[in-house]
Design a protein around this motif. Structure first.
Motif, PDB file in Angstrom:
ATOM      1  N   LEU A  45     -10.624  -6.930 -95.050  1.00  0.00           N
ATOM      2  CA  LEU A  45     -11.677  -6.098 -94.487  1.00  0.00           C
ATOM      3  C   LEU A  45     -12.054  -6.597 -93.090  1.00  0.00           C
ATOM      4  O   LEU A  45     -12.232  -5.808 -92.162  1.00  0.00           O
ATOM      5  CB  LEU A  45     -12.906  -6.116 -95.402  1.00  0.00           C
TER       6      LEU A  45
ATOM      7  N   VAL B 249     -15.112   1.100 -90.050  1.00  0.00           N
ATOM      8  CA  VAL B 249     -14.915   2.101 -91.092  1.00  0.00           C
ATOM      9  C   VAL B 249     -16.282   2.577 -91.569  1.00  0.00           C
ATOM     10  O   VAL B 249     -17.151   1.763 -91.875  1.00  0.00           O
ATOM     11  CB  VAL B 249     -14.123   1.497 -92.273  1.00  0.00           C
TER      12      VAL B 249
ATOM     13  N   MET C 147     -18.499   3.682 -94.324  1.00  0.00           N
ATOM     14  CA  MET C 147     -18.445   3.530 -95.775  1.00  0.00           C
ATOM     15  C   MET C 147     -19.623   4.253 -96.419  1.00  0.00           C
ATOM     16  O   MET C 147     -20.773   3.849 -96.240  1.00  0.00           O
ATOM     17  CB  MET C 147     -18.471   2.049 -96.164  1.00  0.00           C
TER      18      MET C 147
ATOM     19  N   PRO D  96     -19.456   1.489-100.360  1.00  0.00           N
ATOM     20  CA  PRO D  96     -18.765   0.225-100.074  1.00  0.00           C
ATOM     21  C   PRO D  96     -17.928  -0.286-101.241  1.00  0.00           C
ATOM     22  O   PRO D  96     -16.831  -0.793-101.037  1.00  0.00           O
ATOM     23  CB  PRO D  96     -19.906  -0.744 -99.749  1.00  0.00           C
TER      24      PRO D  96
ATOM     25  N   TYR E  55     -14.631   1.516-101.408  1.00  0.00           N
ATOM     26  CA  TYR E  55     -13.754   1.051-100.331  1.00  0.00           C
ATOM     27  C   TYR E  55     -13.190  -0.329-100.661  1.00  0.00           C
ATOM     28  O   TYR E  55     -12.002  -0.587-100.493  1.00  0.00           O
ATOM     29  CB  TYR E  55     -14.532   1.028 -99.012  1.00  0.00           C
TER      30      TYR E  55
END
Length: 168
Positions: A47, A54, A56, A59, A62
């Motif tokens: 990450l 990104v 999100m 989260p 992801y």
């Protein structure tokens, strides 16, 4: 539902908030706390290495996507290592490689595995049928219902990828 970006939620906060959950999820998948801790760390490292911010919405979703990729690579590496160890087990002791040689071979196998994994599925399939099952180009052509010329082209592409690994 609010959108969270890495600007709004620094990585450290994301880690503090979601690492225990991710660790538990991985521990259930692996059955081993030590491996789960390692893979949770690898997930956050990936990450951190992301080249772009990104957005999100979720989260954990992801993180799960990244963790699944890390977990899959872990299993693939483990299976590759086990196959190599199984092959070594049938060798007479005088031909067994040293620990250093085994490590070098494992590194080379991992690099080749990554190179092949980056290829399109059909290219990898053709290469593996030829190299592992020792099928001829004609046999692969018949099995996969593709022209022999395509089999040749795919083999050339796979061999080129393997050669690029060996020249690095």
């Amino acid at each position: 539902m609010t959108t969270i970006s890495s600007k709004d939620l620094p990585l450290a906060d994301l880690y503090v908030e979601h690492q225990p959950w991710l660790f538990g999820w991985l521990r259930r998948k692996l059955g081993c706390g030590e491996q789960a801790a390692d893979l949770a760390q690898d997930t956050f490292v990936q990450l951190m290495a992301a080249e772009q911010v990104v957005q999100m919405h979720e989260p954990r979703a992801y993180l799960t996507v990244i963790a699944k990729r890390v977990l899959f690579n872990h299993w693939r590496r483990r299976d590759l290592e086990q196959a190599y160890l199984d092959a070594l087990a049938v060798l007479p002791e005088e031909y067994a490689p040293s620990a250093e040689q085994r490590m070098l071979v494992m590194e080379a196998l991992e690099q080749l595995d990554h190179a092949l994994d980056a290829l399109p599925f059909k290219v990898k399939q053709v290469f593996l049928l030829n190299q592992l099952q020792e099928l001829t180009y004609s046999e692969i052509s018949a099995q996969l219902a593709m022209p022999v010329i395509t089999v040749r082209r795919y083999m050339k592409q796979a061999i080129r990828a393997c050669c690029l690994v060996s020249s690095d």
